[in-house]
Design a protein around this motif. Structure first.
Motif, short mmCIF file in Angstrom:
data_model
loop_
_atom_site.label_atom_id
_atom_site.label_comp_id
_atom_site.label_asym_id
_atom_site.label_seq_id
_atom_site.Cartn_x
_atom_site.Cartn_y
_atom_site.Cartn_z
N CYS A 17 -4.49 -10.19 -4.19
CA CYS A 17 -5.35 -10.95 -3.27
C CYS A 17 -4.93 -10.18 -1.90
CB CYS A 17 -4.63 -12.19 -3.10
SG CYS A 17 -2.98 -12.61 -2.64
N ASN A 18 -3.89 -9.38 -1.76
CA ASN A 18 -3.65 -8.85 -0.23
C ASN A 18 -3.64 -9.96 0.75
OD1 ASN A 18 -2.86 -6.40 0.67
ND2 ASN A 18 -5.12 -5.86 1.34
N GLU A 21 0.81 -1.23 -0.17
CA GLU A 21 -0.09 0.13 0.15
C GLU A 21 0.94 1.37 0.01
OE1 GLU A 21 -3.02 0.03 3.13
OE2 GLU A 21 -3.64 1.93 2.77
N CYS A 22 1.97 1.38 0.80
CA CYS A 22 2.83 2.36 0.94
C CYS A 22 3.36 2.53 -0.65
CB CYS A 22 4.08 2.28 1.86
SG CYS A 22 3.25 2.07 3.59
N CYS A 43 2.48 -9.02 -5.96
CA CYS A 43 3.01 -7.74 -5.24
C CYS A 43 4.56 -8.25 -5.14
CB CYS A 43 2.16 -7.23 -3.86
SG CYS A 43 2.23 -8.65 -3.24
N THR A 44 5.08 -9.06 -5.64
CA THR A 44 6.38 -9.76 -5.20
C THR A 44 7.38 -8.44 -5.32
OG1 THR A 44 5.80 -11.84 -5.73
CG2 THR A 44 8.17 -11.29 -5.61
N VAL A 45 8.05 -8.01 -4.45
CA VAL A 45 9.16 -7.19 -4.44
C VAL A 45 10.47 -7.86 -3.58
CG1 VAL A 45 7.90 -5.24 -4.35
CG2 VAL A 45 8.94 -5.97 -2.41
N ILE A 77 13.05 -12.36 -2.22
CA ILE A 77 11.63 -11.93 -2.55
C ILE A 77 10.69 -12.03 -1.56
CG2 ILE A 77 11.95 -12.18 -5.12
CD1 ILE A 77 10.73 -14.87 -5.02
N VAL A 78 9.64 -10.93 -1.24
CA VAL A 78 8.51 -11.05 -0.14
C VAL A 78 7.40 -10.74 -1.21
CG1 VAL A 78 9.89 -10.80 1.51
CG2 VAL A 78 9.33 -8.73 0.33
N THR A 79 6.35 -10.95 -0.64
CA THR A 79 4.79 -10.63 -1.11
C THR A 79 4.65 -9.16 -0.26
OG1 THR A 79 3.96 -12.01 0.51
CG2 THR A 79 3.85 -12.38 -1.95
N SER A 80 4.80 -8.13 -0.88
CA SER A 80 4.89 -6.77 -0.30
C SER A 80 3.54 -6.70 0.59
CB SER A 80 5.08 -5.59 -1.06
OG SER A 80 4.29 -5.53 -2.28
N CYS A 81 2.35 -7.23 0.34
CA CYS A 81 1.10 -7.19 1.10
C CYS A 81 1.44 -7.72 2.50
CB CYS A 81 0.19 -7.81 0.24
SG CYS A 81 0.09 -9.64 0.17
N LEU A 82 2.39 -8.48 2.54
CA LEU A 82 2.47 -9.20 4.01
C LEU A 82 3.62 -8.63 4.82
CD1 LEU A 82 2.09 -13.06 3.42
CD2 LEU A 82 0.27 -11.39 4.03
#
Lengths: 161, 746
Positions: A43-44, A28-29, A51-53, A59-64
């Motif tokens: 999916c959030n 979100e940021c 949203c992988t960054v 690598i992480v799912t940036s929603c988590l």
């Protein structure tokens, strides 16, 4: 109104300060606070990979990830993959191999695949499938994505040789 | 002999490619306007309940909340029948699905919309909206909803029985029948081997990765400006105008990039709510669905109950067939049972056929199209029975199909006679394929095949082309590009113009800027919008020849053009040379193309699946998979293959994993992408493709749409493969591990 926190971080090689609410996810940021909308929400809840960054080399799912957790970290998003006007070999391979249809999952796939090729220059098909299993694509059936990653790996190998 | 083309059949890089691999492309949720508010839609926790009272007063007081709307905020116009692009429907139903009025009909049914300074505030405030529900018994499957005494969803819904409106209030919106010959009589002769079965398929979702997103500004000049992710900007425009009771001219829809649709982004959900919120606040309002909202509040594709009976001579000639298809429409009438009945036996030339269709409302989300909507369910049933016939008669399953295959002149039970089609050619390609001729050895392994049909859509499309003085052209179109259609359309224009496709700049524009163009759906975009591009390019060429004639001081009729070179009287000029002199020869050139093909020719697709069933767990692994499809003419072969691969994998997911897992109370228990299990890269092998090209007589380049038919045969092919692996006939989708374990008696 929630109180905002100041976060100091590095995104795609540039130092960035932003304000966020403690409850805001990194996704979100990036999207709403920093207007970097290349990272997508599917999916959030960590299950689609759009949203992988890359966070400090992983690598992480940036929603988590919370926005406040970006403090002092190094983040690479899809916006940081090309070098200026020069597409990364993965990006070129995705285009040449028609590895995208709608393209919404593509940023996540490219960021994830780059992390693989950064560490394993010559992965097998099975290894690529395993690595990308957290990234959902509903359009392609993955065939052309796998081929694009294989092609990019070959191009990068050749460039090194 | 195939025609030689310069552009068609090549594999250029898509025009929107760079934006889509760098994150620059703007999708629905990426759109932003200054002063924008963010919204939240409150949804029903009940599958079926009367709304006794909605009190929004506390929520309205919550700091940061700017407006709240409910169904009462729609203009209170009297109910009437409206046609919103998918057949006539009462306006009250169309509005009712956007914001519930009187009753909620499924868990996830939208009840109220809130606009606030951010989405978190809107969501918090939604908890303060008091909705008093009187829960009602719910009904979740077509067979249950058709029973006497079943809970009734709509007290005003009276069954249309074989074309006649009756006074019977029931959940069956329509019962219709297609008849060819006399199947009862033919079965009664008693000389046919008869094969029959009953099949059930679960509700499944299209599963596009981008959730629905819409931003609306009800502007101070009265115009309603919409930016949204949709398969059809013009449909959104027309539906929004009708629901809000404003003139069509007042609404402008700008389609953003779209992150998948598969039929599920044709219906309108968020736009009217955002519009009402914008009207109240005077500010732009953005509404996004969460993934859970997508599952529970947007249209999945129908679950179904299907009976099939086929009679065949001992030699394998199918003489009679009957089917009954009951599809779950979800909360409002309009299940895709019509197409199901049209497709179920379309691959076969059968003289005696009776097909009954039932459109049944149940307490699940109102269903939407999903890639060849209705046909996949139907093929699962019919193609399983056909496989049983082949096995029992000792015939090769492809030979049996070839013996009965539809061809030019075959009449379908629903009326139309086929023009030139590629059913036989697809079967022949399957028979000749490396896959079909490769041995498959090992325990618990089996190979299955199936074939499927989808008729594809024609419908209106518009394209404008203007010539630039550097010899390039700008192409303006109204079809949202979900999978590379900017390029497949531009290629058709480039072919006519004799210029490289890189010299065509295609742009998808808003509804103010191009003529009406129907949805990107029905496999119609490369076919119909491509046809419009062909027409527009022809219009440009006619004018270019006139200009060439002027420059070469001759008459237009004597100018010929080949690969962008215009020739007359031994002189020649290139496309670019003429374009550079437009001002001197009469001014700008604009070409227009507007088409409305009434039919599209249809496409057949086959699937070959090799599976291995784990006897310990019942899990089915796809070892090898080949998709075969008649593309008519493959404009961009990579995108044709991509459609075939994507459709195949959606079909595999439908076959093996995907379902709405519902509680008895009608609550979806798996509304996340963790629990609604779509195939991942790890679940699959490469998907082999064989493109067959039987030119479509209804298109100047012979194009047949390829978006859909490929999803039709996979579930049946996988079911047949499981049978050949383990000796059990699967009658229910999905064929998940527990179902396979039950079937093999473990």
């Amino acid at each position: 109104m929630q109180n905002k926190v100041q976060v100091h971080t590095t995104i795609n090689g540039e130092e960035v300060d932003f304000l966020c609410e403690p409850r805001q996810s990194l996704l979100e940021c990036l999207r709403d606070n920093l207007n970097q909308t290349g990272t997508k929400e599917g999916c959030n809840d960590g299950n689609c990979g759009a949203c992988t960054v890359n966070l400090d080399g992983r690598i992480v799912t940036s929603c988590l990830v919370l926005g406040v957790e970006a403090e002092g970290r190094q983040i690479t998003t899809i916006e940081g993959i090309a070098k200026g006007n020069q597409l990364h070999p993965l990006q070129r391979a995705f285009l040449e191999e028609a590895a995208l249809q709608c393209g919404i999952c593509t940023p996540g796939f490219i960021v994830a695949a780059k992390a693989l090729l950064d560490h394993e220059p010559n992965p097998s098909e099975d290894r690529i499938r395993w690595w990308l299993a957290n990234n959902l694509c509903r359009c392609t059936g993955y065939d052309k994505i796998i081929r694009a990653v294989q092609k990019a790996a070959a191009v990068l190998q050749e460039a090194k040789a | 002999m195939s025609t030689q083309y310069n552009v068609l059949g090549t594999r250029p890089i898509r025009h929107d490619g760079a934006d889509k691999v760098t994150g620059r492309a703007i999708y629905g949720a990426d759109f932003h306007l200054a002063g924008m508010l963010h919204g939240f839609v409150l949804r029903s926790p009940h599958a079926h309940a009367r709304i006794k009272r909605i009190d929004t007063s506390k929520a309205a007081q919550y700091p940061g909340v700017k407006a709240i709307v409910t169904a009462d905020d729609f203009p209170q116009t009297p109910d009437r029948i409206v046609d919103l692009g998918e057949g006539p429907t009462p306006l009250s139903y169309a509005r009712g699905n956007v914001l519930a009025k009187g009753k909620v009909l499924y868990q996830g049914h939208a009840v109220a919309g809130i606009a606030a300074i951010n989405a978190h505030v809107a969501e918090e405030a939604a908890k303060l909206i008091e909705v008093e529900y009187e829960p009602l018994p719910c009904v979740l499957t077509a067979p249950d909803a058709m029973k006497d005494g079943a809970p009734i969803l709509h007290e005003d819904l009276k069954t249309t029985e074989l074309g006649e409106k009756t006074d019977r209030v029931s959940n069956v919106s329509t019962h219709f029948r297609h008849v060819l010959g006399n199947s009862d009589e033919r079965f009664a002769k008693g000389d046919l081997r008869v094969f029959e079965g009953e099949f059930d398929t679960a509700t499944v979702h299209q599963g596009y990765i981008e959730p629905h997103a819409a931003t609306v500004l009800w502007n101070n000049d009265g115009r309603v400006l919409v930016w949204c992710s949709t398969q059809g900007a013009f449909v959104v425009r027309d539906v929004t105008a009708v629901l809000l009771d404003v003139p069509v001219q007042q609404v402008r829809v700008t389609p953003t990039e779209i992150g998948g649709g598969f039929g599920g982004k044709i219906p309108v959900y968020l736009e009217p709510v955002a519009a009402l919120l914008s009207k109240k606040t005077g500010r732009p309002v953005k509404l996004l669905m969460s993934r859970r909202d997508v599952f529970e509040g947007s249209g999945p594709t129908p679950g179904s109950h299907i009976k099939v009976k086929i009679g065949v001579t001992p030699e394998g000639r199918i003489e009679a067939a009957q089917a009954s298809l009951a599809y779950e429409a979800g909360a409002y009438p309009g299940a895709m049972v019509g197409p199901g009945t049209m497709c179920i036996f379309a691959a076969y030339d059968i003289p005696n056929v009776t097909i009954d269709g039932y459109d049944v409302v149940v307490n699940k989300p109102s269903t939407a199209a999903y890639r060849a909507p209705g046909a996949t369910n139907a093929a699962f049933a019919a193609e399983t029975i056909v496989d049983e016939i082949a096995e029992t008669l000792g015939l090769d399953p492809i030979e049996l199909r070839l013996k009965n295959a539809s061809k030019e002149g075959t009449r379908r039970a629903d009326g139309p006679k086929f023009r030139r089609i590629g059913c036989i050619e697809v079967l022949e390609a399957m028979k000749a394929s490396a896959h079909y001729n490769a041995p498959l050895a090992g325990p618990n392994r089996g190979r299955g095949i199936a074939i499927g049909f989808w008729f594809n859509a024609g419908l209106p499309s518009s394209v404008n082309i203007s010539v630039t003085n550097d010899g390039s052209v700008n192409l303006v179109e109204g079809s949202t590009d979900i999978g590379g259609t900017r390029t497949s359309i531009a290629m058709q224009a480039a072919e006519v113009l004799g210029i490289p496709v890189e010299r065509v700049n295609p742009t998808v524009v808003d509804t103010d800027s191009v003529g009406f163009t129907h949805v990107t759906g029905g496999s119609r975009t490369t076919f119909a919008t491509g046809y419009a591009a062909y027409e527009a390019a022809q219009d440009v060429m006619r004018q270019m020849k006139e200009r060439a004639a002027k420059l070469m001081e001759t008459d237009a009729a004597s100018v010929t053009a080949d690969k962008g070179v215009f020739t007359a009287n031994g002189k020649s000029l290139t496309f670019a040379e003429i374009a550079a002199k437009l001002d001197a020869t009469g001014g700008p050139i604009t070409g227009r193309g507007a088409v409305n093909p009434k039919s599209a020719g249809g496409s057949f697709s086959g699937a070959i699946a090799d599976v291995e069933v784990d006897p310990e767990t019942g899990r089915t692994q796809i070892l090898r998979f080949t998709s075969i499809q008649d593309a008519g003419k493959a404009i961009h072969p990579s995108y044709v293959e991509g459609q075939m691969q994507g459709g195949s994998v959606q079909g595999i997911g439908w076959a093996l994993n995907e379902e709405y897992y519902m509680s008895d109370q009608g609550r979806m228990m798996n509304s996340s992408l963790l629990d609604y299990r779509m195939p991942t890269a790890l679940d699959l092998p490469m998907i082999e493709t064989i493109i067959v090209e039987v030119a479509n007589p209804l298109h100047p380049f012979g194009v047949r749409g390829v978006g859909e038919a490929n999803i039709v045969p996979p579930p049946a092919a996988v079911a047949n493969a499981i049978y050949h692996a383990k000796g059990v006939r699967m009658r229910r989708l999905p064929m998940k591990p527990s179902a396979v374990m039950e079937a093999i008696g473990m």
